[in-house]
Design an enzyme around this catalytic site. Structure first.
Site, PDB file in Angstrom:
ATOM      1  N   GLU A 222     -13.662   1.664  -3.832  1.00  0.00           N
ATOM      2  CA  GLU A 222     -13.024   1.391  -2.946  1.00  0.00           C
ATOM      3  C   GLU A 222     -11.655   1.074  -3.405  1.00  0.00           C
ATOM      4  O   GLU A 222     -11.005   0.049  -3.464  1.00  0.00           O
ATOM      5  CB  GLU A 222     -13.524  -0.830  -3.355  1.00  0.00           C
ATOM      6  CG  GLU A 222     -14.503  -0.756  -2.760  1.00  0.00           C
ATOM      7  CD  GLU A 222     -15.150  -0.135  -1.384  1.00  0.00           C
ATOM      8  OE1 GLU A 222     -13.923  -0.566  -0.568  1.00  0.00           O
ATOM      9  OE2 GLU A 222     -15.813   0.615  -1.535  1.00  0.00           O
ATOM     10  N   GLY A 223     -10.631   2.528  -3.966  1.00  0.00           N
ATOM     11  CA  GLY A 223      -9.857   3.072  -3.582  1.00  0.00           C
ATOM     12  C   GLY A 223      -9.042   2.694  -5.283  1.00  0.00           C
ATOM     13  O   GLY A 223      -9.323   2.367  -5.813  1.00  0.00           O
TER      14      GLY A 223
END
Length: 611
Positions: free
Chosen positions: A459-460
């Protein structure tokens, strides 16, 4: 003390979850119903997840060219989770939910993350997928897709990255074109044909459920047939693995979504990780080329919709990282209490004739254990605090809800990135406590480390979260979110100052907050975004440490306030962890903020040829 004792303390004493039952949405609940949910989830995690965590790691998914095979235990664990009702725990009664507060739902899910994070990932993705559709889907999309996901009949994914684009979503090349002249008349939503490739898709192929609902980012070509550059051209589509009718019945048609291969990561091995081909023609459907997908929301607004799931997933990733760290902490704590080695140093040195002592008696082992405790229990408190903000945003009075929204905006990058870095460090320390045994597969801590290493990129990456924090979140609404956070920290500092044992920590946090605020201003003083953001990651690290120092100060204050009904050793442990964090960890921020405030150009000016 067990993890449950800390969870109960944070949930009931620190956050006061029972106060939420005075709100209409949660009026049917009580401390007893909350505890019952926790008891049930703790039992399921202990019986259905934990015993098979190693099996899911060693018997990782494999593809025989036709089917993906998973251990039966993964199917059984997923079924047990579905039957618990936790997929729809926070949803309305009308769709089979329990209307639990988000903070209780997150507390309950912590048991699954700690017992087997890879077997629990399917449920986390499905819940986030369905929640997005409840927020942005049409009534029919909610009824057909979201409700069947909440019921556990189907599982879901999120399909963002592509092999050539990675995290640069503006460069995705998956195309979506209208499917016939009547494409706008489909009851499931405007119907398109998608062609493209998606990489790193967790849960992208399996046979745990009868269907998989992919949420896919793609671009609709303009009149000239070209894709719109940048993120503004991105739209969001529902692409089921198997097609369904307007009432949610399977039609018997396989959509043109094909598994190109499995990725084999160092951890999370129990979760299938896939490269998916959309519309390559392996499964021709309805006489046309391309995978059939249904538009969610408006064209060109896909990334805004997807951020609903991405933000939820970021907090979920933070919780997963936290609980993997916690699992390693408990394993190394148990080992340190049982393993005898070495002797204490007295005034005359060591007495070789004396028996060895448990290694937990050695100061350096205590240091490693206390660091783990400070990282993991602090991260758990942070994740629960963010979940409580979600409840405030959804059910609070308008002014309080707006404040919660802004605080969540600022804290989400920290909630994702800080546990991913420092609870991984906790796993590293757990391996060190076990010594040579920690690096073997005979003990669980090496698997916890491998599993947790993935959370730094899920997620980043840290860099993406850092750019989001310094480049957007602390600036939005003229810095109002940062001001609100500062005000809450100042309130905690004032409250803690009333306790003699916390005066020192309150003062150091006040000084750290002042340095953080000054560095934030200095970073942007030059008016050059590239210069300001060159050191965004050190800024993120410093910001996270200040936030956790605040969390620990307030947790310690609460422990002191409740000491009459808590075990003395429990209170002493919380005070020691808070003291450790303020004395050993908080001083790190000076180096990080130094390069931020001076707008150091070492990395910005470095020639690629010099590396």
């Amino acid at each position: 003390m067990t993890m449950r004792a800390t969870l109960d303390f944070l949930l009931h004493d620190w956050i006061d979850a029972a106060s939420l039952t005075r709100r209409p949405r949660f009026a049917d609940h009580s401390r007893e119903t909350f505890d019952s949910v926790l008891d049930t989830c703790e039992r399921i995690a202990r019986e259905k997840f934990a015993p098979y965590n190693r099996l899911a790691d060693t018997e990782e998914p494999h593809f025989d060219g036709e089917r993906v095979h998973l251990p039966q235990s993964t199917h059984d664990a997923a079924r047990a989770y579905v039957e618990s009702g936790m997929l729809a725990a926070a949803q309305d009664y009308e769709i089979g939910g329990m209307q639990l507060p988000c903070v209780v739902e997150m507390a309950a899910n912590s048991f699954f993350s700690m017992s087997s994070v890879s077997m629990g990932a399917y449920a986390m993705l499905t819940s986030g997928n369905a929640s997005l559709l409840m927020a942005h889907g049409s009534p029919r999309q909610k009824a057909v897709f979201a409700r069947n996901e909440f019921a556990g009949r189907w599982f879901g994914t999120m399909c963002l990255s592509e092999p050539q684009a990675g995290s640069s979503l503006s460069d995705i090349a998956t195309r979506a074109v209208p499917d016939g002249s009547d494409y706008q008349d489909d009851p499931l939503g405007p119907r398109y044909r998608l062609k493209g490739h998606k990489m790193w898709i967790s849960g992208g192929e399996h046979e745990i459920t009868e269907n998989i609902i992919h949420l896919v980012l793609a671009k609709i070509p303009g009149p000239d047939g070209k894709l719109v550059p940048g993120v503004k051209g991105i739209s969001l589509f529902i692409v089921p693995k198997r097609l369904v009718d307007a009432d949610g019945r399977l039609t018997g048609e396989r959509n043109d979504v094909a598994l190109a291969g499995l990725n084999h990561k160092c951890g999370y091995r129990g979760t299938t990780n896939t490269l998916l081909n959309f519309g390559e023609g392996r499964f021709p459907v309805r006489g046309g080329a391309g995978a059939i997908g249904y538009l969610v929301g408006e064209p060109g607004r896909g990334l805004a919709c997807m951020f609903h799931m991405m933000n939820e997933a970021r907090i979920g990733v933070g919780l997963g990282a936290t609980m993997l760290g916690y699992a390693g902490f408990l394993a190394s704590l148990d080992y340190a209490r049982q393993r005898s080695q070495g002797r204490p140093v007295g005034p005359a040195g060591k007495d070789p004739a004396s028996p060895p002592v448990p290694i937990i008696e050695h100061a350096d082992v205590k240091r490693m254990l206390l660091a783990q405790k400070a990282y993991c229990e602090g991260a758990l408190a942070l994740e629960l605090y963010c979940a409580r903000l979600v409840d405030e945003q959804l059910t609070g009075e308008p002014a309080a809800a707006d404040e919660a929204r802004l605080l969540l905006e600022v804290l989400t990058p920290i909630a994702k990135s800080w546990p991913s870095e420092w609870c991984l460090e906790a796993n590293s320390l757990a391996m060190q406590v076990l010594g040579g045994y920690g690096y073997t597969r005979d003990f669980p801590v090496e698997q916890y480390w491998r599993d947790n290493r993935l959370n730094m990129i899920h997620e980043g990456t840290h860099g993406i979260q850092a750019l989001d924090l310094l480049g957007r979140k602390v600036l939005m609404d003229e810095g109002r979110g940062l001001k609100l956070l500062s005000q809450r920290m100042q309130a905690s500092i004032a409250a803690a100052g009333a306790h003699p044992a916390l005066v020192e920590s309150a003062q150091t946090l006040g000084q750290a907050l002042a340095r953080l605020s000054a560095a934030t201003r200095a970073a942007w003083a030059g008016g050059q975004p590239a210069e300001a953001l060159a050191n965004a990651t050190p800024y993120l690290q410093a910001f996270g440490h200040v936030v956790l120092a605040w969390i620990w100060l307030d947790v310690a204050r609460c422990a002191l306030a409740c000491q009459d009904r808590l075990a003395p050793s429990f209170v002493d442990g919380k005070l020691a962890a808070a003291r450790y964090f303020h004395r050993y960890e908080l001083p790190r921020i000076d180096a990080w903020l130094g390069v931020v405030a001076s707008r150091d150009r070492t990395c910005l000016d470095l020639s690629p040829e010099a590396l």
